[in-house]
Design a protein around this motif. Structure first.
Motif, PDB file in Angstrom:
ATOM      1  N   GLY A 163      -7.196   7.436  -0.881  1.00 32.36           N
ATOM      2  CA  GLY A 163      -7.272   6.027  -0.126  1.00 32.36           C
ATOM      3  C   GLY A 163      -6.985   5.018  -1.063  1.00 32.36           C
ATOM      4  N   VAL A 164      -6.865   3.829  -0.718  1.00 33.27           N
ATOM      5  CA  VAL A 164      -6.418   2.379  -1.695  1.00 33.27           C
ATOM      6  C   VAL A 164      -7.458   1.653  -1.298  1.00 33.27           C
ATOM      7  CG1 VAL A 164      -4.754   0.984  -2.007  1.00 33.27           C
ATOM      8  CG2 VAL A 164      -3.979   3.218  -1.434  1.00 33.27           C
ATOM      9  N   TRP A 165      -8.106   1.085  -2.326  1.00 34.60           N
ATOM     10  CA  TRP A 165      -9.107   0.124  -2.274  1.00 34.60           C
ATOM     11  C   TRP A 165      -8.594  -0.944  -3.128  1.00 34.60           C
ATOM     12  CZ3 TRP A 165      -9.889   5.002  -2.164  1.00 34.60           C
ATOM     13  CH2 TRP A 165     -10.703   5.722  -1.441  1.00 34.60           C
ATOM     14  N   GLN A 166      -8.991  -2.373  -2.815  1.00 37.53           N
ATOM     15  CA  GLN A 166      -8.706  -3.539  -3.569  1.00 37.53           C
ATOM     16  C   GLN A 166     -10.105  -4.383  -3.572  1.00 37.53           C
ATOM     17  OE1 GLN A 166      -5.557  -6.110  -1.913  1.00 37.53           O
ATOM     18  NE2 GLN A 166      -7.140  -7.196  -0.797  1.00 37.53           N
ATOM     19  N   ALA A 167      -9.999  -5.158  -4.918  1.00 38.01           N
ATOM     20  CA  ALA A 167     -11.106  -5.890  -5.001  1.00 38.01           C
ATOM     21  C   ALA A 167     -10.460  -7.365  -5.648  1.00 38.01           C
ATOM     22  CB  ALA A 167     -12.175  -5.605  -5.778  1.00 38.01           C
ATOM     23  N   PRO A 168     -10.882  -8.567  -5.163  1.00 34.45           N
ATOM     24  CA  PRO A 168     -10.318  -9.875  -5.657  1.00 34.45           C
ATOM     25  C   PRO A 168     -10.813 -10.269  -7.268  1.00 34.45           C
ATOM     26  CG  PRO A 168     -11.794 -10.352  -4.285  1.00 34.45           C
ATOM     27  CD  PRO A 168     -11.739  -8.827  -4.250  1.00 34.45           C
ATOM     28  N   GLY A 169      -9.942 -10.955  -7.892  1.00 33.78           N
ATOM     29  CA  GLY A 169     -10.532 -11.901  -9.112  1.00 33.78           C
ATOM     30  C   GLY A 169     -11.392 -13.063  -8.361  1.00 33.78           C
ATOM     31  N   ARG A 170     -11.777 -13.824  -9.614  1.00 36.00           N
ATOM     32  CA  ARG A 170     -12.317 -14.936  -8.860  1.00 36.00           C
ATOM     33  C   ARG A 170     -12.243 -16.150  -9.450  1.00 36.00           C
ATOM     34  NH1 ARG A 170     -13.646 -16.279 -12.936  1.00 36.00           N
ATOM     35  NH2 ARG A 170     -15.143 -15.603 -14.364  1.00 36.00           N
ATOM     36  N   ARG A 204      -5.870  -3.248  -7.080  1.00 34.74           N
ATOM     37  CA  ARG A 204      -5.813  -2.189  -6.049  1.00 34.74           C
ATOM     38  C   ARG A 204      -5.861  -1.035  -6.901  1.00 34.74           C
ATOM     39  NH1 ARG A 204      -3.271  -6.471  -5.471  1.00 34.74           N
ATOM     40  NH2 ARG A 204      -1.707  -5.567  -6.966  1.00 34.74           N
ATOM     41  N   VAL A 205      -6.677  -0.138  -6.337  1.00 31.46           N
ATOM     42  CA  VAL A 205      -6.616   1.558  -7.044  1.00 31.46           C
ATOM     43  C   VAL A 205      -6.511   2.556  -5.842  1.00 31.46           C
ATOM     44  CG1 VAL A 205      -8.305   0.838  -8.717  1.00 31.46           C
ATOM     45  CG2 VAL A 205      -9.174   1.507  -6.692  1.00 31.46           C
ATOM     46  N   ALA A 206      -5.556   3.305  -6.179  1.00 30.90           N
ATOM     47  CA  ALA A 206      -5.281   4.524  -5.402  1.00 30.90           C
ATOM     48  C   ALA A 206      -6.046   5.689  -6.126  1.00 30.90           C
ATOM     49  CB  ALA A 206      -3.946   4.715  -5.268  1.00 30.90           C
ATOM     50  N   ILE A 207      -7.267   6.363  -5.452  1.00 33.72           N
ATOM     51  CA  ILE A 207      -7.893   7.514  -6.055  1.00 33.72           C
ATOM     52  C   ILE A 207      -7.666   8.663  -5.212  1.00 33.72           C
ATOM     53  CG2 ILE A 207     -10.268   8.085  -6.587  1.00 33.72           C
ATOM     54  CD1 ILE A 207     -10.541   5.036  -7.278  1.00 33.72           C
ATOM     55  N   ARG A 208      -7.817   9.753  -5.921  1.00 37.34           N
ATOM     56  CA  ARG A 208      -7.998  11.220  -5.066  1.00 37.34           C
ATOM     57  C   ARG A 208      -8.911  11.861  -5.819  1.00 37.34           C
ATOM     58  NH1 ARG A 208      -5.674  14.368  -1.595  1.00 37.34           N
ATOM     59  NH2 ARG A 208      -6.068  16.775  -1.544  1.00 37.34           N
ATOM     60  N   VAL A 209      -9.954  12.406  -5.148  1.00 40.35           N
ATOM     61  CA  VAL A 209     -11.168  13.248  -5.981  1.00 40.35           C
ATOM     62  C   VAL A 209     -10.592  14.495  -6.196  1.00 40.35           C
ATOM     63  CG1 VAL A 209     -13.181  14.405  -5.454  1.00 40.35           C
ATOM     64  CG2 VAL A 209     -12.953  12.101  -4.593  1.00 40.35           C
ATOM     65  N   ARG A 210     -11.174  14.970  -7.575  1.00 43.50           N
ATOM     66  CA  ARG A 210     -10.656  16.276  -8.017  1.00 43.50           C
ATOM     67  C   ARG A 210     -11.887  17.248  -8.054  1.00 43.50           C
ATOM     68  NH1 ARG A 210      -6.349  16.578 -11.859  1.00 43.50           N
ATOM     69  NH2 ARG A 210      -7.661  18.030 -12.947  1.00 43.50           N
ATOM     70  N   ARG A 211     -11.419  18.426  -8.041  1.00 44.95           N
ATOM     71  CA  ARG A 211     -12.337  19.326  -7.752  1.00 44.95           C
ATOM     72  C   ARG A 211     -13.131  19.794  -9.229  1.00 44.95           C
ATOM     73  NH1 ARG A 211      -9.889  23.950  -3.611  1.00 44.95           N
ATOM     74  NH2 ARG A 211      -9.763  22.458  -1.908  1.00 44.95           N
ATOM     75  N   ASP A 212     -12.683  19.233 -10.249  1.00 47.26           N
ATOM     76  CA  ASP A 212     -13.307  19.540 -11.839  1.00 47.26           C
ATOM     77  C   ASP A 212     -13.762  18.075 -12.231  1.00 47.26           C
ATOM     78  OD1 ASP A 212     -11.095  17.917 -12.380  1.00 47.26           O
ATOM     79  OD2 ASP A 212     -10.044  19.725 -13.340  1.00 47.26           O
ATOM     80  N   SER A 213     -14.064  17.989 -13.431  1.00 46.96           N
ATOM     81  CA  SER A 213     -14.905  16.858 -14.016  1.00 46.96           C
ATOM     82  C   SER A 213     -13.662  15.951 -14.797  1.00 46.96           C
ATOM     83  CB  SER A 213     -16.100  17.108 -15.003  1.00 46.96           C
ATOM     84  OG  SER A 213     -15.681  18.177 -16.166  1.00 46.96           O
ATOM     85  N   VAL A 256       0.890  -1.287  -0.080  1.00 48.30           N
ATOM     86  CA  VAL A 256      -0.224  -0.040  -0.159  1.00 48.30           C
ATOM     87  C   VAL A 256       0.794   1.297   0.026  1.00 48.30           C
ATOM     88  CG1 VAL A 256      -1.619   1.236   1.455  1.00 48.30           C
ATOM     89  CG2 VAL A 256      -1.811  -1.230   1.222  1.00 48.30           C
ATOM     90  N   ALA A 257       1.861   1.393   0.710  1.00 49.53           N
ATOM     91  CA  ALA A 257       2.958   2.301   0.663  1.00 49.53           C
ATOM     92  C   ALA A 257       3.544   2.804  -0.558  1.00 49.53           C
ATOM     93  CB  ALA A 257       3.905   2.359   1.932  1.00 49.53           C
ATOM     94  N   GLN A 258       4.052   1.722  -1.054  1.00 46.79           N
ATOM     95  CA  GLN A 258       4.578   1.712  -2.399  1.00 46.79           C
ATOM     96  C   GLN A 258       3.637   2.195  -3.509  1.00 46.79           C
ATOM     97  OE1 GLN A 258       5.795  -2.410  -2.700  1.00 46.79           O
ATOM     98  NE2 GLN A 258       8.067  -1.678  -2.653  1.00 46.79           N
ATOM     99  N   LEU A 259       2.413   1.813  -3.546  1.00 46.68           N
ATOM    100  CA  LEU A 259       1.342   2.276  -4.417  1.00 46.68           C
ATOM    101  C   LEU A 259       1.067   3.886  -4.121  1.00 46.68           C
ATOM    102  CD1 LEU A 259      -0.379   1.068  -6.617  1.00 46.68           C
ATOM    103  CD2 LEU A 259      -2.059   0.489  -5.001  1.00 46.68           C
ATOM    104  N   SER A 260       0.816   3.992  -2.772  1.00 46.99           N
ATOM    105  CA  SER A 260       0.508   5.479  -2.562  1.00 46.99           C
ATOM    106  C   SER A 260       1.751   6.484  -2.768  1.00 46.99           C
ATOM    107  CB  SER A 260       0.428   5.620  -0.863  1.00 46.99           C
ATOM    108  OG  SER A 260      -0.865   4.895  -0.795  1.00 46.99           O
ATOM    109  N   SER A 261       2.821   5.949  -2.754  1.00 47.24           N
ATOM    110  CA  SER A 261       4.103   6.729  -3.312  1.00 47.24           C
ATOM    111  C   SER A 261       4.066   6.718  -4.910  1.00 47.24           C
ATOM    112  CB  SER A 261       5.423   6.047  -2.794  1.00 47.24           C
ATOM    113  OG  SER A 261       6.608   6.656  -3.346  1.00 47.24           O
ATOM    114  N   ARG A 262       3.927   5.767  -5.586  1.00 47.84           N
ATOM    115  CA  ARG A 262       3.753   5.757  -6.812  1.00 47.84           C
ATOM    116  C   ARG A 262       2.629   7.045  -7.379  1.00 47.84           C
ATOM    117  NH1 ARG A 262       4.377  -0.241  -9.628  1.00 47.84           N
ATOM    118  NH2 ARG A 262       6.085  -0.845  -8.342  1.00 47.84           N
ATOM    119  N   PHE A 263       1.427   6.919  -6.638  1.00 46.61           N
ATOM    120  CA  PHE A 263       0.372   7.598  -6.815  1.00 46.61           C
ATOM    121  C   PHE A 263       0.925   9.302  -6.699  1.00 46.61           C
ATOM    122  CE2 PHE A 263      -3.117  10.235  -6.052  1.00 46.61           C
ATOM    123  CZ  PHE A 263      -4.073   9.927  -6.782  1.00 46.61           C
ATOM    124  N   GLU A 264       1.762   9.361  -5.817  1.00 48.23           N
ATOM    125  CA  GLU A 264       1.933  10.845  -5.401  1.00 48.23           C
ATOM    126  C   GLU A 264       3.288  11.212  -6.512  1.00 48.23           C
ATOM    127  OE1 GLU A 264       3.260  13.386  -1.496  1.00 48.23           O
ATOM    128  OE2 GLU A 264       2.796  11.292  -1.413  1.00 48.23           O
TER     129      GLU A 264
END
Length: 386
Positions: A24-31, A56-65, A7-15
Motif C-alpha cells: 500500500g501507499v500512505w501519506q501524512a502532511p507536514g504542518r 508518502r511511503v510505499a511499504i511491503r511487509v517482509r517475512r524476515d526482520s 501513487v502509480a508512479q511511486l508504486s512503479s518506483r517501488f517495484e
C-alpha cells in the motif's frame, strides 16, 4: 518546488527498486503552526494545521526482520538494517524517522515484521514545517494497519513522540504529530497538550480574501541540538520554582510575582510560554467568532515574544517578518521550533505579489540566500492512498 509523483508512479518506483509491488501507499502532511510555539511540552495550547505538502511511503511487509529503505530524493542509496539491532541514537539521516517508529512500536509490544519502504516527500526539509513528523506519521499509519495494532490516533501520537524523544534524541512535544494525524481541510487543530483534547477551528483564509505565505529562510535547524533542549530545561526550572506541574498552570496575572522569584533569563522564557498560551486562546476565540482577518496583531506579538523573550529567532526570520509587515501583511511570525526555518505572513490576496517581492528584495539587500516563498492551505490529515 518539488513535484510529487502520483501513487502509480511511486508504486512503479517501488517495484523497480524491490522487485515486487507494495502492500500500500500512505501519506501524512507536514504542518504549519499558526500560533502557539514551545507551549506543547509545557502542557499548554497550540493551533497548528496540516498543510497540502506531504510525505508518502510505499511499504511491503517482509517475512524476515530486515528493513530496507530507499528515498526518492537525494543520492542516499538503499539502506538496510535488522530490527533486532535497532538502538536509540544510532540511526543516521532520514532513516532514523521510520526506524524510530518501528522501534517505538516494538517498545509497546507490537510485533513489527521486516519491511521494504520507499519514501517520497515534498515537505521542505529543515524549514520548520515538520518534515520529520510527516515521515513518522505516514509510517506509523501504515504499520498500525499492516500489523493490526489497532492504535487510536492519540496512541499513535504518543508512540511517534516516544520515537522522537528516545530514538531520535529530539525533546519535542506532541503538536506536530497531532496536526499531521488529526488535521482536517479548512480547519486548524486546537490542541490541549495536557489531555490531547482536540477542537477543529475554522481557518478559511481564502474566504476572507487572505493567503498564508510561508517564507522558508533556507536557514536549516534541528530539534536535536542544544538550543531547543536548553529552552525546555528553562521551562521545567520555571515550573519547579513556581511550584506548578507545568507552565500551563501559570496565568498571565501571575507573571508579576514570578518576576521576583526567577532569574532574568528563566523569567523571560516563562513569560513567553504564559503569554503565548493566552495568545492561542485569543486566536481561537477570534477565528470562531470574527474570522482570520482579525488575528494579525496576535501573530505579530507572538513573533516579538519569540524574538525577545524566548530568543529563538534569527536575522533571516526577523527580516522576513519585518518585510512582510511593512509591505502589506496583516500579521507575521516565525513558525516552528526556531533557530531558522520559516516565517508565515497572513496577507491580503491582492497584496500577495507585493509582499513576495518585498521579502525577496529585503533578503538580497541583507546578503541572505533567496528564500522560497509559497502558500499553504489547511489540508486533511494522514490517510491511506492505495
Amino acid at each position: 518546488m518539488i513535484t510529487a509523483p502520483s501513487v502509480a508512479q511511486l508504486s512503479s518506483r517501488f517495484e523497480e527498486a524491490f522487485g515486487t509491488a507494495p502492500d500500500g501507499v500512505w501519506q501524512a502532511p507536514g504542518r504549519v503552526n499558526l500560533i502557539g510555539e514551545h507551549t506543547d511540552y509545557n502542557e499548554g495550547f497550540v493551533l497548528p494545521f496540516a498543510i497540502d505538502k506531504t510525505a508518502r511511503v510505499a511499504i511491503r511487509v517482509r517475512r524476515d526482520s530486515t528493513v530496507r529503505m530507499l528515498s526518492t530524493y537525494g543520492d542516499h542509496g538503499l539502506v538496510e538494517t535488522d530490527i533486532a539491532t535497532l538502538e536509540p541514537l544510532t540511526a543516521k539521516g532520514w532513516t532514523k524517522y521510520p526506524l524510530g517508529v518501528v522501534w517505538a512500536l516494538k517498545q509497546r509490544g507490537i510485533d513489527v515484521p521486516g519491511l521494504d519502504l520507499l519514501l517520497d516527500s515534498d515537505v521542505p526539509l529543515g524549514a520548520g514545517l515538520s518534515s520529520s513528523h510527516a515521515i513518522e506519521c505516514a509510517v506509523i499509519l501504515a504499520l498500525n494497519e499492516l500489523t493490526d495494532a489497532g492504535l487510536a490516533a492519540e496512541q499513535m501520537v504518543l508512540a511517534t513522540q516516544h520515537a522522537e524523544n528516545a530514538f531520535v534524541g529530539a525533546p519535542t512535544g506532541i503538536m506536530d504529530q497531532s496536526a499531521s494525524l488529526r488535521g482536517a481541510k479548512g480547519h486548524a487543530v486546537f490542541l490541549d497538550c495536557r489531555d490531547q483534547g482536540v477542537q477543529l477551528v475554522p481557518f478559511e483564509a481564502e474566504e476572507a480574501g487572505l493567503v498564508l505565505l510561508v517564507i522558508d529562510t533556507k536557514v536549516s535547524h534541528s530539534h536535536a541540538d542544544g538550543g531547543y533542549a536548553s529552552r525546555r530545561e528553562s521551562c521545567e526550572l520555571g515550573a519547579q520554582v513556581l511550584g506548578v506541574p507545568a507552565l500551563r498552570d501559570v496565568g498571565v496575572e501571575m507573571l508579576e510575582e514570578a518576576s521576583g522569584l526567577l532569574d532574568d533569563v528563566t523569567f523571560r522564557r516563562v513569560r513567553h510560554v504564559v503569554t503565548e498560551n493566552d495568545r492561542v486562546l485569543q486566536t481561537v476565540e477570534l477565528l470562531s467568532s470574527d474570522g482570520p482577518q482579525y488575528i494579525g496583531a496576535l501573530l505579530d506579538a507572538s513573533h516579538v515574544s519569540m524574538r525577545d523573550d524566548f530568543e529563538i529567532s534569527c536575522q533571516e526570520l526577523d527580516v522576513a517578518v519585518e518585510a512582510s509587515r511593512s509591505s502589506g501583511a496583516i500579521g507575521a511570525r516565525m513558525t516552528g521550533g526556531g533557530f531558522g526555518g520559516s516565517a508565515i505572513a497572513l496577507t491580503p490576496a491582492r497584496l500577495e505579489q507585493q509582499v513576495r517581492d518585498a521579502v525577496v528584495i529585503a533578503f538580497a539587500d541583507a546578503g541572505f540566500t533567496t528564500p522560497d516563498i509559497f502558500t499553504v492551505t489547511p489540508a486533511d490529515g494522514a490517510r491511506r492512498l492505495a
